[in-house]
Design a protein around this motif. Structure first.
Motif, PDB file in Angstrom:
ATOM      1  N   ASN A  21      37.563  51.385  22.384  1.00  0.00           N
ATOM      2  CA  ASN A  21      38.553  52.113  23.030  1.00  0.00           C
ATOM      3  C   ASN A  21      37.765  53.780  23.197  1.00  0.00           C
ATOM      4  O   ASN A  21      36.562  53.891  22.404  1.00  0.00           O
ATOM      5  CB  ASN A  21      39.733  52.578  22.234  1.00  0.00           C
ATOM      6  CG  ASN A  21      39.473  53.009  21.007  1.00  0.00           C
ATOM      7  OD1 ASN A  21      39.322  54.106  20.787  1.00  0.00           O
ATOM      8  ND2 ASN A  21      39.562  52.090  19.970  1.00  0.00           N
ATOM      9  N   SER A  32      44.479  61.074  25.397  1.00  0.00           N
ATOM     10  CA  SER A  32      44.578  59.868  26.067  1.00  0.00           C
ATOM     11  C   SER A  32      43.805  58.988  25.731  1.00  0.00           C
ATOM     12  O   SER A  32      42.771  59.145  25.356  1.00  0.00           O
ATOM     13  CB  SER A  32      44.640  60.000  27.430  1.00  0.00           C
ATOM     14  OG  SER A  32      45.552  60.956  28.088  1.00  0.00           O
ATOM     15  N   PHE A  34      41.944  55.212  25.813  1.00  0.00           N
ATOM     16  CA  PHE A  34      41.764  53.761  26.922  1.00  0.00           C
ATOM     17  C   PHE A  34      41.188  52.795  26.044  1.00  0.00           C
ATOM     18  O   PHE A  34      40.064  52.596  25.755  1.00  0.00           O
ATOM     19  CB  PHE A  34      40.993  54.392  28.014  1.00  0.00           C
ATOM     20  CG  PHE A  34      41.494  55.306  28.929  1.00  0.00           C
ATOM     21  CD1 PHE A  34      42.303  55.352  29.895  1.00  0.00           C
ATOM     22  CD2 PHE A  34      41.293  56.874  28.537  1.00  0.00           C
ATOM     23  CE1 PHE A  34      42.903  56.292  30.625  1.00  0.00           C
ATOM     24  CE2 PHE A  34      41.619  57.887  29.422  1.00  0.00           C
ATOM     25  CZ  PHE A  34      42.505  57.641  30.208  1.00  0.00           C
ATOM     26  N   ARG A  35      41.810  51.775  26.262  1.00  0.00           N
ATOM     27  CA  ARG A  35      41.294  50.499  26.004  1.00  0.00           C
ATOM     28  C   ARG A  35      40.465  49.887  26.744  1.00  0.00           C
ATOM     29  O   ARG A  35      40.656  49.680  27.718  1.00  0.00           O
ATOM     30  CB  ARG A  35      42.405  49.469  25.258  1.00  0.00           C
ATOM     31  CG  ARG A  35      41.935  48.289  24.567  1.00  0.00           C
ATOM     32  CD  ARG A  35      42.850  47.442  23.744  1.00  0.00           C
ATOM     33  NE  ARG A  35      43.522  46.657  24.845  1.00  0.00           N
ATOM     34  CZ  ARG A  35      44.308  45.645  25.017  1.00  0.00           C
ATOM     35  NH1 ARG A  35      44.892  45.593  23.777  1.00  0.00           N
ATOM     36  NH2 ARG A  35      44.691  45.046  25.913  1.00  0.00           N
ATOM     37  N   ARG A  36      39.067  49.430  26.331  1.00  0.00           N
ATOM     38  CA  ARG A  36      37.768  48.776  27.072  1.00  0.00           C
ATOM     39  C   ARG A  36      37.798  47.358  26.927  1.00  0.00           C
ATOM     40  O   ARG A  36      36.882  46.978  27.638  1.00  0.00           O
ATOM     41  CB  ARG A  36      36.640  49.719  26.658  1.00  0.00           C
ATOM     42  CG  ARG A  36      36.745  51.173  26.929  1.00  0.00           C
ATOM     43  CD  ARG A  36      36.574  51.574  28.466  1.00  0.00           C
ATOM     44  NE  ARG A  36      36.419  52.865  28.647  1.00  0.00           N
ATOM     45  CZ  ARG A  36      36.223  53.404  29.637  1.00  0.00           C
ATOM     46  NH1 ARG A  36      36.166  52.731  30.753  1.00  0.00           N
ATOM     47  NH2 ARG A  36      36.075  54.756  29.924  1.00  0.00           N
TER      48      ARG A  36
END
Length: 181
Positions: A21, A32, A34-36
């Motif tokens: 992430n 914010s 963000f999951r990768r």
């Protein structure tokens, strides 16, 4: 692919890692995330073996040499997780392992040895590499007659996953073939 020797460790330390992430902070200060990806990365496993015989020590050192140190991946046998009701990382799975450091070998008394090993996870798709998984079938029987030459050693193909690779900087490559004559 050579699996790790089927030895029961004296002690284990498992770190489950995290999902890839990245966190971004906007100009207003809002964070914010963000999951990768959906597979855990950076899992680690420390194994300690006490009172090993010379033969057991040779199995571990031969495996380390065969895996070319920390270069090649391998799977862990069920004996590694002996004592767990639910194995945290079943084998085979989408997690292979590689050596994080070389094994630390200490001489004990009466020709017995202690070995400490640090492993790190390597996330794969089982379809991404050409391996024979443990417990596989024996394969087809050879045809009658003279035996064919032995097949070449299997090739292991790694498909690397960018995981948390950044999208920036973006570059354009212009190929100029020059003037034709």
């Amino acid at each position: 692919m050579t699996n790790f020797p089927a030895l029961i460790p004296s002690a284990r330390t498992f770190t489950p890692g995290d999902l890839p992430n990245v966190k971004r902070v906007s100009l207003s200060g809002v964070t914010s995330g963000f999951r990768r990806g959906n597979r855990r990365i950076n899992q680690s496993l420390s194994l300690s073996f006490q009172q090993l015989t010379q033969q057991q020590l040779d199995l571990i050192t031969a495996h380390y040499v065969n895996r070319q140190g920390s270069f090649n991946i391998f799977f862990l046998p069920q004996e590694t997780w002996s004592g767990y009701a639910v194995v945290p990382v079943p084998s085979p799975s989408n997690v292979a392992w590689r050596y994080a450091t070389s094994p630390t070998i200490a001489d004990s008394s009466c020709e017995l040895w202690s070995v400490d090993i640090e492993l790190t996870s390597y996330v794969i798709d089982l379809g991404d590499i050409n391996i024979e998984l443990p417990g596989g079938g024996a394969g087809p029987s050879p045809p009658p007659g003279p035996s064919p030459p032995p097949p070449p050693p299997p090739v292991v193909d790694y498909i690397y996953d960018g995981l948390s690779a950044a999208l920036l900087p973006v570059r354009q490559y212009i190929i100029d073939s020059g003037k034709s004559q």
